[in-house]
Write a protein that holds these residues in place. Sequence first.
Motif, mmCIF file in Angstrom:
data_model
loop_
_atom_site.group_PDB
_atom_site.id
_atom_site.type_symbol
_atom_site.label_atom_id
_atom_site.label_comp_id
_atom_site.label_asym_id
_atom_site.label_seq_id
_atom_site.Cartn_x
_atom_site.Cartn_y
_atom_site.Cartn_z
ATOM 1 N N HIS A 307 0.976 -1.331 -0.072
ATOM 2 C CA HIS A 307 0.046 0.049 0.114
ATOM 3 C C HIS A 307 0.760 1.259 -0.035
ATOM 4 O O HIS A 307 0.326 2.264 -0.456
ATOM 5 N N ALA A 308 1.953 1.154 0.498
ATOM 6 C CA ALA A 308 2.935 2.590 0.869
ATOM 7 C C ALA A 308 3.277 3.306 -0.339
ATOM 8 O O ALA A 308 3.294 4.262 -0.303
ATOM 9 N N GLN A 309 3.632 2.500 -1.415
ATOM 10 C CA GLN A 309 4.506 3.006 -2.768
ATOM 11 C C GLN A 309 5.615 3.875 -1.962
ATOM 12 O O GLN A 309 6.042 4.867 -2.701
ATOM 13 N N ALA A 310 6.397 3.124 -1.077
ATOM 14 C CA ALA A 310 7.338 3.841 -0.514
ATOM 15 C C ALA A 310 8.857 3.365 -1.393
ATOM 16 O O ALA A 310 8.721 2.260 -2.021
ATOM 17 N N ASP A 330 8.293 4.945 6.749
ATOM 18 C CA ASP A 330 8.555 4.652 5.281
ATOM 19 C C ASP A 330 8.385 6.191 4.821
ATOM 20 O O ASP A 330 7.569 7.149 5.382
ATOM 21 N N ASN A 331 8.708 6.268 3.532
ATOM 22 C CA ASN A 331 8.425 7.685 2.727
ATOM 23 C C ASN A 331 7.341 7.457 2.001
ATOM 24 O O ASN A 331 7.225 8.250 0.789
ATOM 25 N N GLY A 332 6.220 6.831 2.044
ATOM 26 C CA GLY A 332 5.226 6.368 1.172
ATOM 27 C C GLY A 332 4.070 7.375 1.140
ATOM 28 O O GLY A 332 4.389 8.455 1.590
ATOM 29 N N VAL A 333 2.980 7.084 0.589
ATOM 30 C CA VAL A 333 1.921 7.935 0.430
ATOM 31 C C VAL A 333 1.140 8.318 1.589
ATOM 32 O O VAL A 333 0.336 9.264 1.651
ATOM 33 N N ASN A 344 -5.850 -1.321 4.426
ATOM 34 C CA ASN A 344 -4.806 -1.693 5.369
ATOM 35 C C ASN A 344 -5.302 -2.031 6.730
ATOM 36 O O ASN A 344 -4.593 -2.185 7.749
ATOM 37 N N THR A 345 -6.647 -1.695 6.907
ATOM 38 C CA THR A 345 -7.134 -1.845 8.330
ATOM 39 C C THR A 345 -6.947 -3.002 9.076
ATOM 40 O O THR A 345 -6.607 -2.946 10.282
ATOM 41 N N PHE A 346 -7.210 -4.196 8.477
ATOM 42 C CA PHE A 346 -7.083 -5.533 9.245
ATOM 43 C C PHE A 346 -5.604 -5.661 9.512
ATOM 44 O O PHE A 346 -5.121 -6.531 10.661
#
Length: 383
Positions: A307-310, A330-333, A344-346
């Motif tokens: 999910h992060a696109q880091a 992380d430096n993601g979104v 990402n909740t669970f």
Amino acid sequence: MSAHQEFPALKSGSQVREPMPPDGIPASVLIVDDNPSKLKAVVSVVSGMGLDVTTANSGREALRLLLKQDFALILLDVKMPMMDGFETATLIHGRPRSAHTPIIFITAEAGSDSDRFHGYTLGAVDYIYSPIVPEVLCAKVRVFVDLFYLQRKLLLQADELRESKMMLRELASHQELIKEEERKRIAREIHDELGQNLLALRIDASMLHARTGDLHPRLHQKASYALNQIDATIKSVRGIINDLRPPVLDLGLQAAIEWQIEEFRRRSGIACDIMVRDENFDRDLGEKSATALFRILQESLTNIIRHAQATQVQVDLNRDNGWLYMKIADNGVGMQGNGHNKANTFGLAGIKERISMLGGDLQIDSGNGNGTILAISIPLILP
């Protein structure tokens, strides 16, 4: 009202519904009056409602009783010698323990609007005027006793909910422990049984491959193919074992984290650095805590990949004053909205539950386009 005044008889009425306590324990009601006949008459009506009635013939006696127990409702005569109802009410509501106890004033005189307003400002919730109508008295008492029972019911439900939550957490912890033990057992069985068989098979295939050479080209080619297949199977078995429970965990948490970060770099291509601020980071760390922290790191890195696109991840490890700290940045979104995007909740819920079972804490710092920081802290001594 003077104790020598005659109190008019209560007007007769029909049977009224009794308030039903949620736990079978009747509410306690305090009746305060200096007139014995009036006190007896009011007690007769209120007792008929199935309530636990306590009496006092003065304001001072009422205050002494309030030091010993709490009451759901107080019926308080206004006109009493020495200390009248208004003064008594002021002292009752001046104590934190009885500050919110409802008071109904009983008086033989309607009084002026200013008198009634004065009573309400002192904490009175209602007035009852003489001669008292039993139905009116019961109706007013029932309203406040029902509210008291409702509050008690909510407290009982809150206690039950809290107890159920604790039981569910203990069950989840037990299940997690069983799951980790089963993973360890299966990983060892795969390693000991399947791994050794594959190794023996590879040795035989390798010997066949070496002896055929130019003498049996086709057999040599088949042996080479078999060797490649065996090597691929061994690699898959090792991957399965590592997914179940990496053997490197037996070497300590720090070694396992370093191995996991290397695997993360290899799989994702994302740069990932580790900073260990204490050389003895995992000293005296129990297996349960070590496994949980390792799983938390695994889940966090998996979330970053998905999910992060880091392009950069930093893992910091430290310990101080009996606590272990792990920070994953992380430096993601970042996270969308007020914290957790649906995908990402669970994953975060699982991380929070693991940390909670260890008596630890999770802090999340994230924003759209600003990356995400997970700060995890757990005690060295489990609760």
